[in-house]
Design a protein around this motif. Structure first.
Motif, mmCIF file in Angstrom:
data_model
loop_
_atom_site.group_PDB
_atom_site.id
_atom_site.type_symbol
_atom_site.label_atom_id
_atom_site.label_comp_id
_atom_site.label_asym_id
_atom_site.label_seq_id
_atom_site.Cartn_x
_atom_site.Cartn_y
_atom_site.Cartn_z
ATOM 1 N N THR A 76 0.831 -1.208 0.000
ATOM 2 C CA THR A 76 0.000 0.000 0.000
ATOM 3 C C THR A 76 0.863 1.254 0.000
ATOM 4 O OG1 THR A 76 -1.694 -1.210 1.242
ATOM 5 C CG2 THR A 76 -1.863 1.180 1.220
ATOM 6 N N GLY A 92 -2.625 -2.305 -2.421
ATOM 7 C CA GLY A 92 -2.992 -3.059 -1.234
ATOM 8 C C GLY A 92 -4.041 -4.114 -1.502
ATOM 9 N N PHE A 337 -4.819 0.272 5.495
ATOM 10 C CA PHE A 337 -4.957 1.485 4.698
ATOM 11 C C PHE A 337 -5.000 2.722 5.602
ATOM 12 C CE2 PHE A 337 -6.869 -1.878 2.061
ATOM 13 C CZ PHE A 337 -6.125 -1.719 0.899
#
Length: 461
Positions: A76, A92, A337
């Motif tokens: 990510t 990701g 995230f």
């Protein structure tokens, strides 16, 4: 939010090139975090030259400090560096989705037929090839990260702490960072070769710990993460789904050190408290997760599948299993995230800070020791069918899946030489020859090894 830009190593990739590369990484990411990190390093740094060595290691250091799957977080982070938020989202997700699709299929087959013996033949060659890939990752990253006697010492201490003393992974990383910080305070400034790689804009300190925009980003992603609770809290679905989502949301905040750090606790709660699994099924799930691409914590989706399958509420057994697996995956992977999109902008601006660079470079050295420990553990269990753990001294005991691990106990895992698997050794040596001598790509090596492994298993059977 825009990522920092520094494309000194090569041209910035197009978005389609990024998608293609991380789709490949997602499909080929066998072998746990060591092989996955090595694969990303090989593609993003060595082959594509999208980011510099220093920037890759800087991102890796930050990800090693976070709870959750560090390899997915690194993917990510790299995607965010290259194409901002949409790049981070795509990188990701592509790192996780292939393995999640496979684990859903395998979990369904397991729940319906309770038989995974056929997996041994299917993935025998892949495991043997991954061993060579892990060794190559240790050599390549270690050669570039261990540039001083201090860093080599940190890597050695980290390896021995994990391999002999069973010191918890977060403590190893924390102590390495403290040692690097103290060494930076006592030593000279950041080497010029490193400092010149950082632009003045990158070195600017952020105005505050949390700006209004960063706080909004953090709150937005937390809301996205917990959004399923709006539906589950109504009780309309019934079943085990609310308990699954709440439990794995809590686990996402404490999974420092990857899946092995929490498997014992997850197994205990899932078996004894919620009765989602039967004794021994967690190890079956671990075997499934180890033989699929993607993060090893996908084993938690296996647990979620069995929970939903056995207590499906109003949706039926198999659909309930799929929903339970997806909820476990959502609770586990969405926080990654959050950590990247909320924290990476500050970490990027701090590149070149002398004290932070010293601490993170020491963490990089410790990570080399961690990867070496994973490589040794993986080699023992691929090449030998029986590995015994000899405990010389027990400190504060901490029960593990094998009942033998301890906190600060002195122990060593040694194989029974009589249980050496000649076929696994042959496939591993061939894979190493293809990688080190002939420079064959990882995808081709895995295909060759898988075909050879199936042929050998069929012939032996």
């Amino acid at each position: 939010m825009e990522a920092a830009t520094d494309w000194r190593e090569g041209p910035r990739p197009t978005f389609s090139e990024l998608v293609s590369a991380f789709a490949t990484i997602g499909v080929l990411s066998f072998g746990g975090p060591a092989a996955q990190i090595g694969l990303m390093h090989r593609i993003a740094v060595d082959e594509k030259r999208w980011i510099s060595e220093e920037r890759f290691l800087h991102a890796l250091n930050y990800c090693m400090l976070l709870p959750g799957p560090e390899a997915q977080q690194l993917a990510t982070y790299i995607g965010w560096l290259l194409h901002g938020v949409r790049g981070g989202m795509v990188a990701g997700l592509l790192f996780v989705l292939p393995g999640l699709a496979v684990i859903l299929g395998l979990s369904t087959a397991y729940a319906l037929y309770q038989d995974t013996t056929w997996l041994a033949g299917l993935f025998f060659g892949l495991k043997a090839a991954v061993l060579a890939i892990v060794v190559e990752a240790v050599i390549r990253i270690g050669r570039r990260a261990l540039k001083s006697r201090f860093h080599r010492l940190v890597a050695l201490v980290a390896f021995l702490s994990l391999f002999l003393l069973s010191v918890p992974f977060p403590l190893v990383v924390l102590l390495a960072g403290v040692a690097g910080f103290l060494a930076a305070r006592a030593g000279p400034a950041v080497p010029a070769a490193i400092a010149e790689a950082f632009s003045p804009e990158d070195r600017r300190m952020p105005g505050g710990l949390l700006s209004g925009r960063s706080l909004f980003v953090l709150l937005f992603w937390v809301a996205v993460w917990q959004a399923p609770l709006l539906l589950l809290s109504t009780g309309a679905l019934g079943g085990a789904f609310s308990a699954v989502f709440v439990f794995f949301s809590k686990m996402a905040l404490v999974t420092f050190g990857g899946a092995y750090a929490v498997l014992a606790y997850v197994a205990q709660v899932a078996v004894e408290t919620h009765h989602w699994l039967n004794p021994g099924e967690m190890l079956d799930g671990l075997a499934l997760a180890e033989t699929t691409p993607g993060p090893l914590v996908l084993v938690l989706s296996f647990v979620g599948f069995l929970a939903g399958y056995r207590d499906p509420g109003v949706v039926g057994a198999v659909p309930g299993g799929v929903l339970g697996a997806l909820l476990a995956a959502w609770a586990t992977f969405v926080p990654s995230f959050i950590w990247i999109f909320a924290g990476a902008p500050y970490i990027e601006r701090l590149r070149g800070n002398r004290l932070l660079t010293g601490a993170l470079s020491a963490i990089t050295a410790a990570v080399v020791g961690v990867i070496l420990n994973l490589a040794v553990w993986f080699a023992l269990h691929v090449l030998f069918t029986e590995v015994r753990r000899f405990v010389f001294w027990r400190g504060f005991e901490g029960e593990g899946l094998d009942g033998a691990s301890g906190f600060f106990s002195v122990a060593v895992s040694l194989p029974d030489p009589a249980t050496l698997d000649p076929a696994a050794l042959a496939v591993s040596l061939l894979s190493a020859l293809l990688i080190f001598r002939f420079g064959v790509g990882i995808g081709r090596v895995l295909v060759v090894a898988a075909a050879l492994g199936l042929a050998l298993r069929f012939f032996i059977s």
